[in-house]
Design a protein around this motif. Structure first.
Motif, PDB file in Angstrom:
ATOM      1  N   PRO A  49      67.403  70.017  43.261  1.00  0.00           N
ATOM      2  CA  PRO A  49      67.456  69.740  41.818  1.00  0.00           C
ATOM      3  C   PRO A  49      68.055  68.369  41.492  1.00  0.00           C
ATOM      4  O   PRO A  49      67.657  67.740  40.506  1.00  0.00           O
ATOM      5  CB  PRO A  49      68.332  70.878  41.278  1.00  0.00           C
ATOM      6  N   GLU A  50      69.003  67.918  42.314  1.00  0.00           N
ATOM      7  CA  GLU A  50      69.602  66.601  42.070  1.00  0.00           C
ATOM      8  C   GLU A  50      68.548  65.499  42.184  1.00  0.00           C
ATOM      9  O   GLU A  50      68.505  64.572  41.359  1.00  0.00           O
ATOM     10  CB  GLU A  50      70.727  66.346  43.070  1.00  0.00           C
ATOM     11  N   LEU A  51      67.669  65.594  43.178  1.00  0.00           N
ATOM     12  CA  LEU A  51      66.622  64.602  43.351  1.00  0.00           C
ATOM     13  C   LEU A  51      65.598  64.695  42.226  1.00  0.00           C
ATOM     14  O   LEU A  51      65.150  63.667  41.697  1.00  0.00           O
ATOM     15  CB  LEU A  51      65.937  64.791  44.709  1.00  0.00           C
ATOM     16  N   ASP A  52      65.230  65.895  41.853  1.00  0.00           N
ATOM     17  CA  ASP A  52      64.283  66.064  40.739  1.00  0.00           C
ATOM     18  C   ASP A  52      64.836  65.441  39.461  1.00  0.00           C
ATOM     19  O   ASP A  52      64.104  64.795  38.698  1.00  0.00           O
ATOM     20  CB  ASP A  52      63.992  67.549  40.512  1.00  0.00           C
ATOM     21  N   GLN A  53      66.119  65.621  39.204  1.00  0.00           N
ATOM     22  CA  GLN A  53      66.729  65.049  38.011  1.00  0.00           C
ATOM     23  C   GLN A  53      66.766  63.524  38.102  1.00  0.00           C
ATOM     24  O   GLN A  53      66.547  62.823  37.101  1.00  0.00           O
ATOM     25  CB  GLN A  53      68.144  65.598  37.825  1.00  0.00           C
ATOM     26  N   LEU A  54      67.028  63.016  39.298  1.00  0.00           N
ATOM     27  CA  LEU A  54      67.050  61.567  39.498  1.00  0.00           C
ATOM     28  C   LEU A  54      65.687  60.957  39.176  1.00  0.00           C
ATOM     29  O   LEU A  54      65.599  59.922  38.502  1.00  0.00           O
ATOM     30  CB  LEU A  54      67.440  61.253  40.947  1.00  0.00           C
ATOM     31  N   ILE A  55      64.627  61.599  39.651  1.00  0.00           N
ATOM     32  CA  ILE A  55      63.280  61.121  39.362  1.00  0.00           C
ATOM     33  C   ILE A  55      63.000  61.218  37.867  1.00  0.00           C
ATOM     34  O   ILE A  55      62.472  60.280  37.253  1.00  0.00           O
ATOM     35  CB  ILE A  55      62.245  61.920  40.168  1.00  0.00           C
ATOM     36  N   ALA A  56      63.347  62.353  37.258  1.00  0.00           N
ATOM     37  CA  ALA A  56      63.115  62.550  35.824  1.00  0.00           C
ATOM     38  C   ALA A  56      63.857  61.508  34.997  1.00  0.00           C
ATOM     39  O   ALA A  56      63.342  61.034  33.971  1.00  0.00           O
ATOM     40  CB  ALA A  56      63.533  63.957  35.417  1.00  0.00           C
ATOM     41  N   ASP A  57      65.058  61.137  35.427  1.00  0.00           N
ATOM     42  CA  ASP A  57      65.838  60.133  34.698  1.00  0.00           C
ATOM     43  C   ASP A  57      65.121  58.780  34.691  1.00  0.00           C
ATOM     44  O   ASP A  57      65.167  58.047  33.698  1.00  0.00           O
ATOM     45  CB  ASP A  57      67.219  59.977  35.323  1.00  0.00           C
ATOM     46  N   GLN A  58      64.463  58.431  35.817  1.00  0.00           N
ATOM     47  CA  GLN A  58      63.762  57.150  35.872  1.00  0.00           C
ATOM     48  C   GLN A  58      62.529  57.172  34.970  1.00  0.00           C
ATOM     49  O   GLN A  58      62.239  56.201  34.276  1.00  0.00           O
ATOM     50  CB  GLN A  58      63.362  56.818  37.324  1.00  0.00           C
ATOM     51  N   VAL A  59      61.820  58.284  34.977  1.00  0.00           N
ATOM     52  CA  VAL A  59      60.662  58.413  34.096  1.00  0.00           C
ATOM     53  C   VAL A  59      61.092  58.281  32.632  1.00  0.00           C
ATOM     54  O   VAL A  59      60.466  57.566  31.843  1.00  0.00           O
ATOM     55  CB  VAL A  59      59.948  59.751  34.341  1.00  0.00           C
ATOM     56  N   ALA A  60      62.203  58.951  32.286  1.00  0.00           N
ATOM     57  CA  ALA A  60      62.687  58.888  30.906  1.00  0.00           C
ATOM     58  C   ALA A  60      63.104  57.466  30.537  1.00  0.00           C
ATOM     59  O   ALA A  60      62.843  56.993  29.420  1.00  0.00           O
ATOM     60  CB  ALA A  60      63.853  59.849  30.722  1.00  0.00           C
ATOM     61  N   PHE A  61      63.748  56.779  31.474  1.00  0.00           N
ATOM     62  CA  PHE A  61      64.216  55.411  31.237  1.00  0.00           C
ATOM     63  C   PHE A  61      63.045  54.489  30.899  1.00  0.00           C
ATOM     64  O   PHE A  61      63.084  53.722  29.929  1.00  0.00           O
ATOM     65  CB  PHE A  61      64.964  54.902  32.470  1.00  0.00           C
ATOM     66  N   PHE A  62      61.994  54.578  31.704  1.00  0.00           N
ATOM     67  CA  PHE A  62      60.866  53.671  31.487  1.00  0.00           C
ATOM     68  C   PHE A  62      59.943  54.156  30.379  1.00  0.00           C
ATOM     69  O   PHE A  62      59.280  53.345  29.732  1.00  0.00           O
ATOM     70  CB  PHE A  62      60.108  53.468  32.803  1.00  0.00           C
ATOM     71  N   ARG A  63      59.888  55.471  30.147  1.00  0.00           N
ATOM     72  CA  ARG A  63      59.117  55.968  29.013  1.00  0.00           C
ATOM     73  C   ARG A  63      59.709  55.434  27.709  1.00  0.00           C
ATOM     74  O   ARG A  63      58.971  55.040  26.794  1.00  0.00           O
ATOM     75  CB  ARG A  63      59.098  57.494  28.995  1.00  0.00           C
ATOM     76  N   GLU A  64      61.017  55.417  27.610  1.00  0.00           N
ATOM     77  CA  GLU A  64      61.678  54.915  26.399  1.00  0.00           C
ATOM     78  C   GLU A  64      61.314  53.461  26.140  1.00  0.00           C
ATOM     79  O   GLU A  64      61.212  53.031  24.988  1.00  0.00           O
ATOM     80  CB  GLU A  64      63.195  55.065  26.542  1.00  0.00           C
ATOM     81  N   ARG A  65      61.095  52.698  27.227  1.00  0.00           N
ATOM     82  CA  ARG A  65      60.761  51.281  27.085  1.00  0.00           C
ATOM     83  C   ARG A  65      59.259  51.031  27.034  1.00  0.00           C
ATOM     84  O   ARG A  65      58.820  49.907  26.784  1.00  0.00           O
ATOM     85  CB  ARG A  65      61.382  50.503  28.259  1.00  0.00           C
ATOM     86  N   GLY A  66      58.481  52.071  27.313  1.00  0.00           N
ATOM     87  CA  GLY A  66      57.037  51.947  27.207  1.00  0.00           C
ATOM     88  C   GLY A  66      56.411  51.071  28.268  1.00  0.00           C
ATOM     89  O   GLY A  66      55.380  50.423  28.014  1.00  0.00           O
ATOM     90  N   VAL A  67      57.013  51.027  29.475  1.00  0.00           N
ATOM     91  CA  VAL A  67      56.475  50.192  30.551  1.00  0.00           C
ATOM     92  C   VAL A  67      56.307  51.021  31.819  1.00  0.00           C
ATOM     93  O   VAL A  67      56.963  52.051  32.010  1.00  0.00           O
ATOM     94  CB  VAL A  67      57.388  48.977  30.842  1.00  0.00           C
ATOM     95  N   LYS A  68      55.424  50.571  32.682  1.00  0.00           N
ATOM     96  CA  LYS A  68      55.202  51.272  33.943  1.00  0.00           C
ATOM     97  C   LYS A  68      56.280  50.891  34.956  1.00  0.00           C
ATOM     98  O   LYS A  68      56.974  49.878  34.808  1.00  0.00           O
ATOM     99  CB  LYS A  68      53.823  50.951  34.506  1.00  0.00           C
ATOM    100  N   PHE A  69      56.414  51.718  36.001  1.00  0.00           N
ATOM    101  CA  PHE A  69      57.322  51.361  37.085  1.00  0.00           C
ATOM    102  C   PHE A  69      56.788  51.878  38.409  1.00  0.00           C
ATOM    103  O   PHE A  69      55.943  52.779  38.465  1.00  0.00           O
ATOM    104  CB  PHE A  69      58.742  51.873  36.827  1.00  0.00           C
ATOM    105  N   GLU A  70      57.288  51.274  39.475  1.00  0.00           N
ATOM    106  CA  GLU A  70      56.929  51.655  40.841  1.00  0.00           C
ATOM    107  C   GLU A  70      58.147  52.221  41.555  1.00  0.00           C
ATOM    108  O   GLU A  70      59.213  51.617  41.540  1.00  0.00           O
ATOM    109  CB  GLU A  70      56.407  50.443  41.618  1.00  0.00           C
TER     110      GLU A  70
END
Length: 267
Positions: free
Chosen positions: A60-81
């Protein structure tokens, strides 16, 4: 794909890379860098993001870490790798990335070589010379060569290489191969970055015009850059290689130690 090298020497090279390069924030190139226990996150000067995973998370810690990155870049409206390496743990990390909406892109092979084991002789066909370049006009001629090779715009290249050349933290040297008959014609171009504070330099580029392939020009570019690394006291060369060049690099003595896959999230 060429098989990965799992010898003790190759594992030692990969470990040195993980410890020295993957843990290094590097240059932001006008963007921002955030470092956390398990990853380094960059937002580039043009907005796109990059995540370098350092390991240590699971479940769950890793899943949350991934979700946090998606949320971070979704808020900015940009893609990430999210740059994934096939030796990363846990083994189900790709499935976790996919479940979070990231899509795998084309894979590359991570090759690393000890400069002492690599070819040093710069052997060029008659009528070809290698030259180091820094001027804008030369970088634009290199751009024209890249566009002829790949068939799409490389208008970003002169600005990107100008920044690399001026970067004190990861300085670069850009080289081109030219013909004696037409000095304005770039037939191959590449560059090398020196990662200050590490034993590593990295190889980039190496595109060659179709009619000049198979003549040893790319091999000469590798040897020339290998010698630059030796002159500056670097021990290792590293490259993320495409299918076109990984076989050549392996024959030149670089060891294939992992496969890298960019997992992309887009808003």
């Amino acid at each position: 794909m060429i098989p990965l090298d799992d010898s003790p020497q190759a594992v030692a090279l990969r470990t040195a890379y993980d410890q020295q390069i993957r843990t290094r924030p590097g240059s932001a190139n006008g963007g921002t860098i955030d470092r956390f226990d398990a990853l380094i996150r960059k937002v580039g000067f043009e907005g796109d993001g990059f995540v370098q995973y350092l390991g240590g998370a699971d479940g769950p810690e890793l899943d949350q870490l991934i979700a946090d990155q998606v949320a971070f870049f979704r808020e900015r409206g940009v893609k990430f790798e999210w740059k994934y390496y096939t030796h990363d743990l846990p083994a189900d990390l790709p499935e976790r990335l996919t479940a979070a909406g990231l899509v795998p892109d084309e894979e590359e092979c991570l090759l690393i070589g000890d400069v002492a084991e690599l070819q040093a002789d710069v052997v060029l066909p008659d009528g070809i010379r290698i030259r180091e370049i820094t001027e804008r006009a030369d970088l634009e001629r290199m751009q024209a060569m890249e566009e002829e090779v790949w068939g799409y715009s490389h208008d970003w290249l002169p600005d990107a290489l100008s920044r690399d050349l001026a970067d004190a933290d990861e300085p670069a040297v850009v080289i081109v191969a030219e013909t004696d008959e037409d000095v304005s014609k770039v037939v191959c171009g590449s560059w090398i970055r020196f990662h200050a504070g590490t034993e590593f330099a990295s190889l980039w580029g190496g595109s060659t015009l179709a009619e000049w392939r198979g003549k040893g020009i790319y091999r000469a570019h590798v040897a020339y850059r290998r010698n630059l690394a030796v002159e500056r006291g670097y021990r290792y060369l590293q490259v993320d290689a495409s299918p076109d060049s990984r076989g050549i690099l392996a024959r030149l003595g670089l060891r294939p130690v992992s496969v890298t896959i960019p997992y992309i999230w887009k808003p």
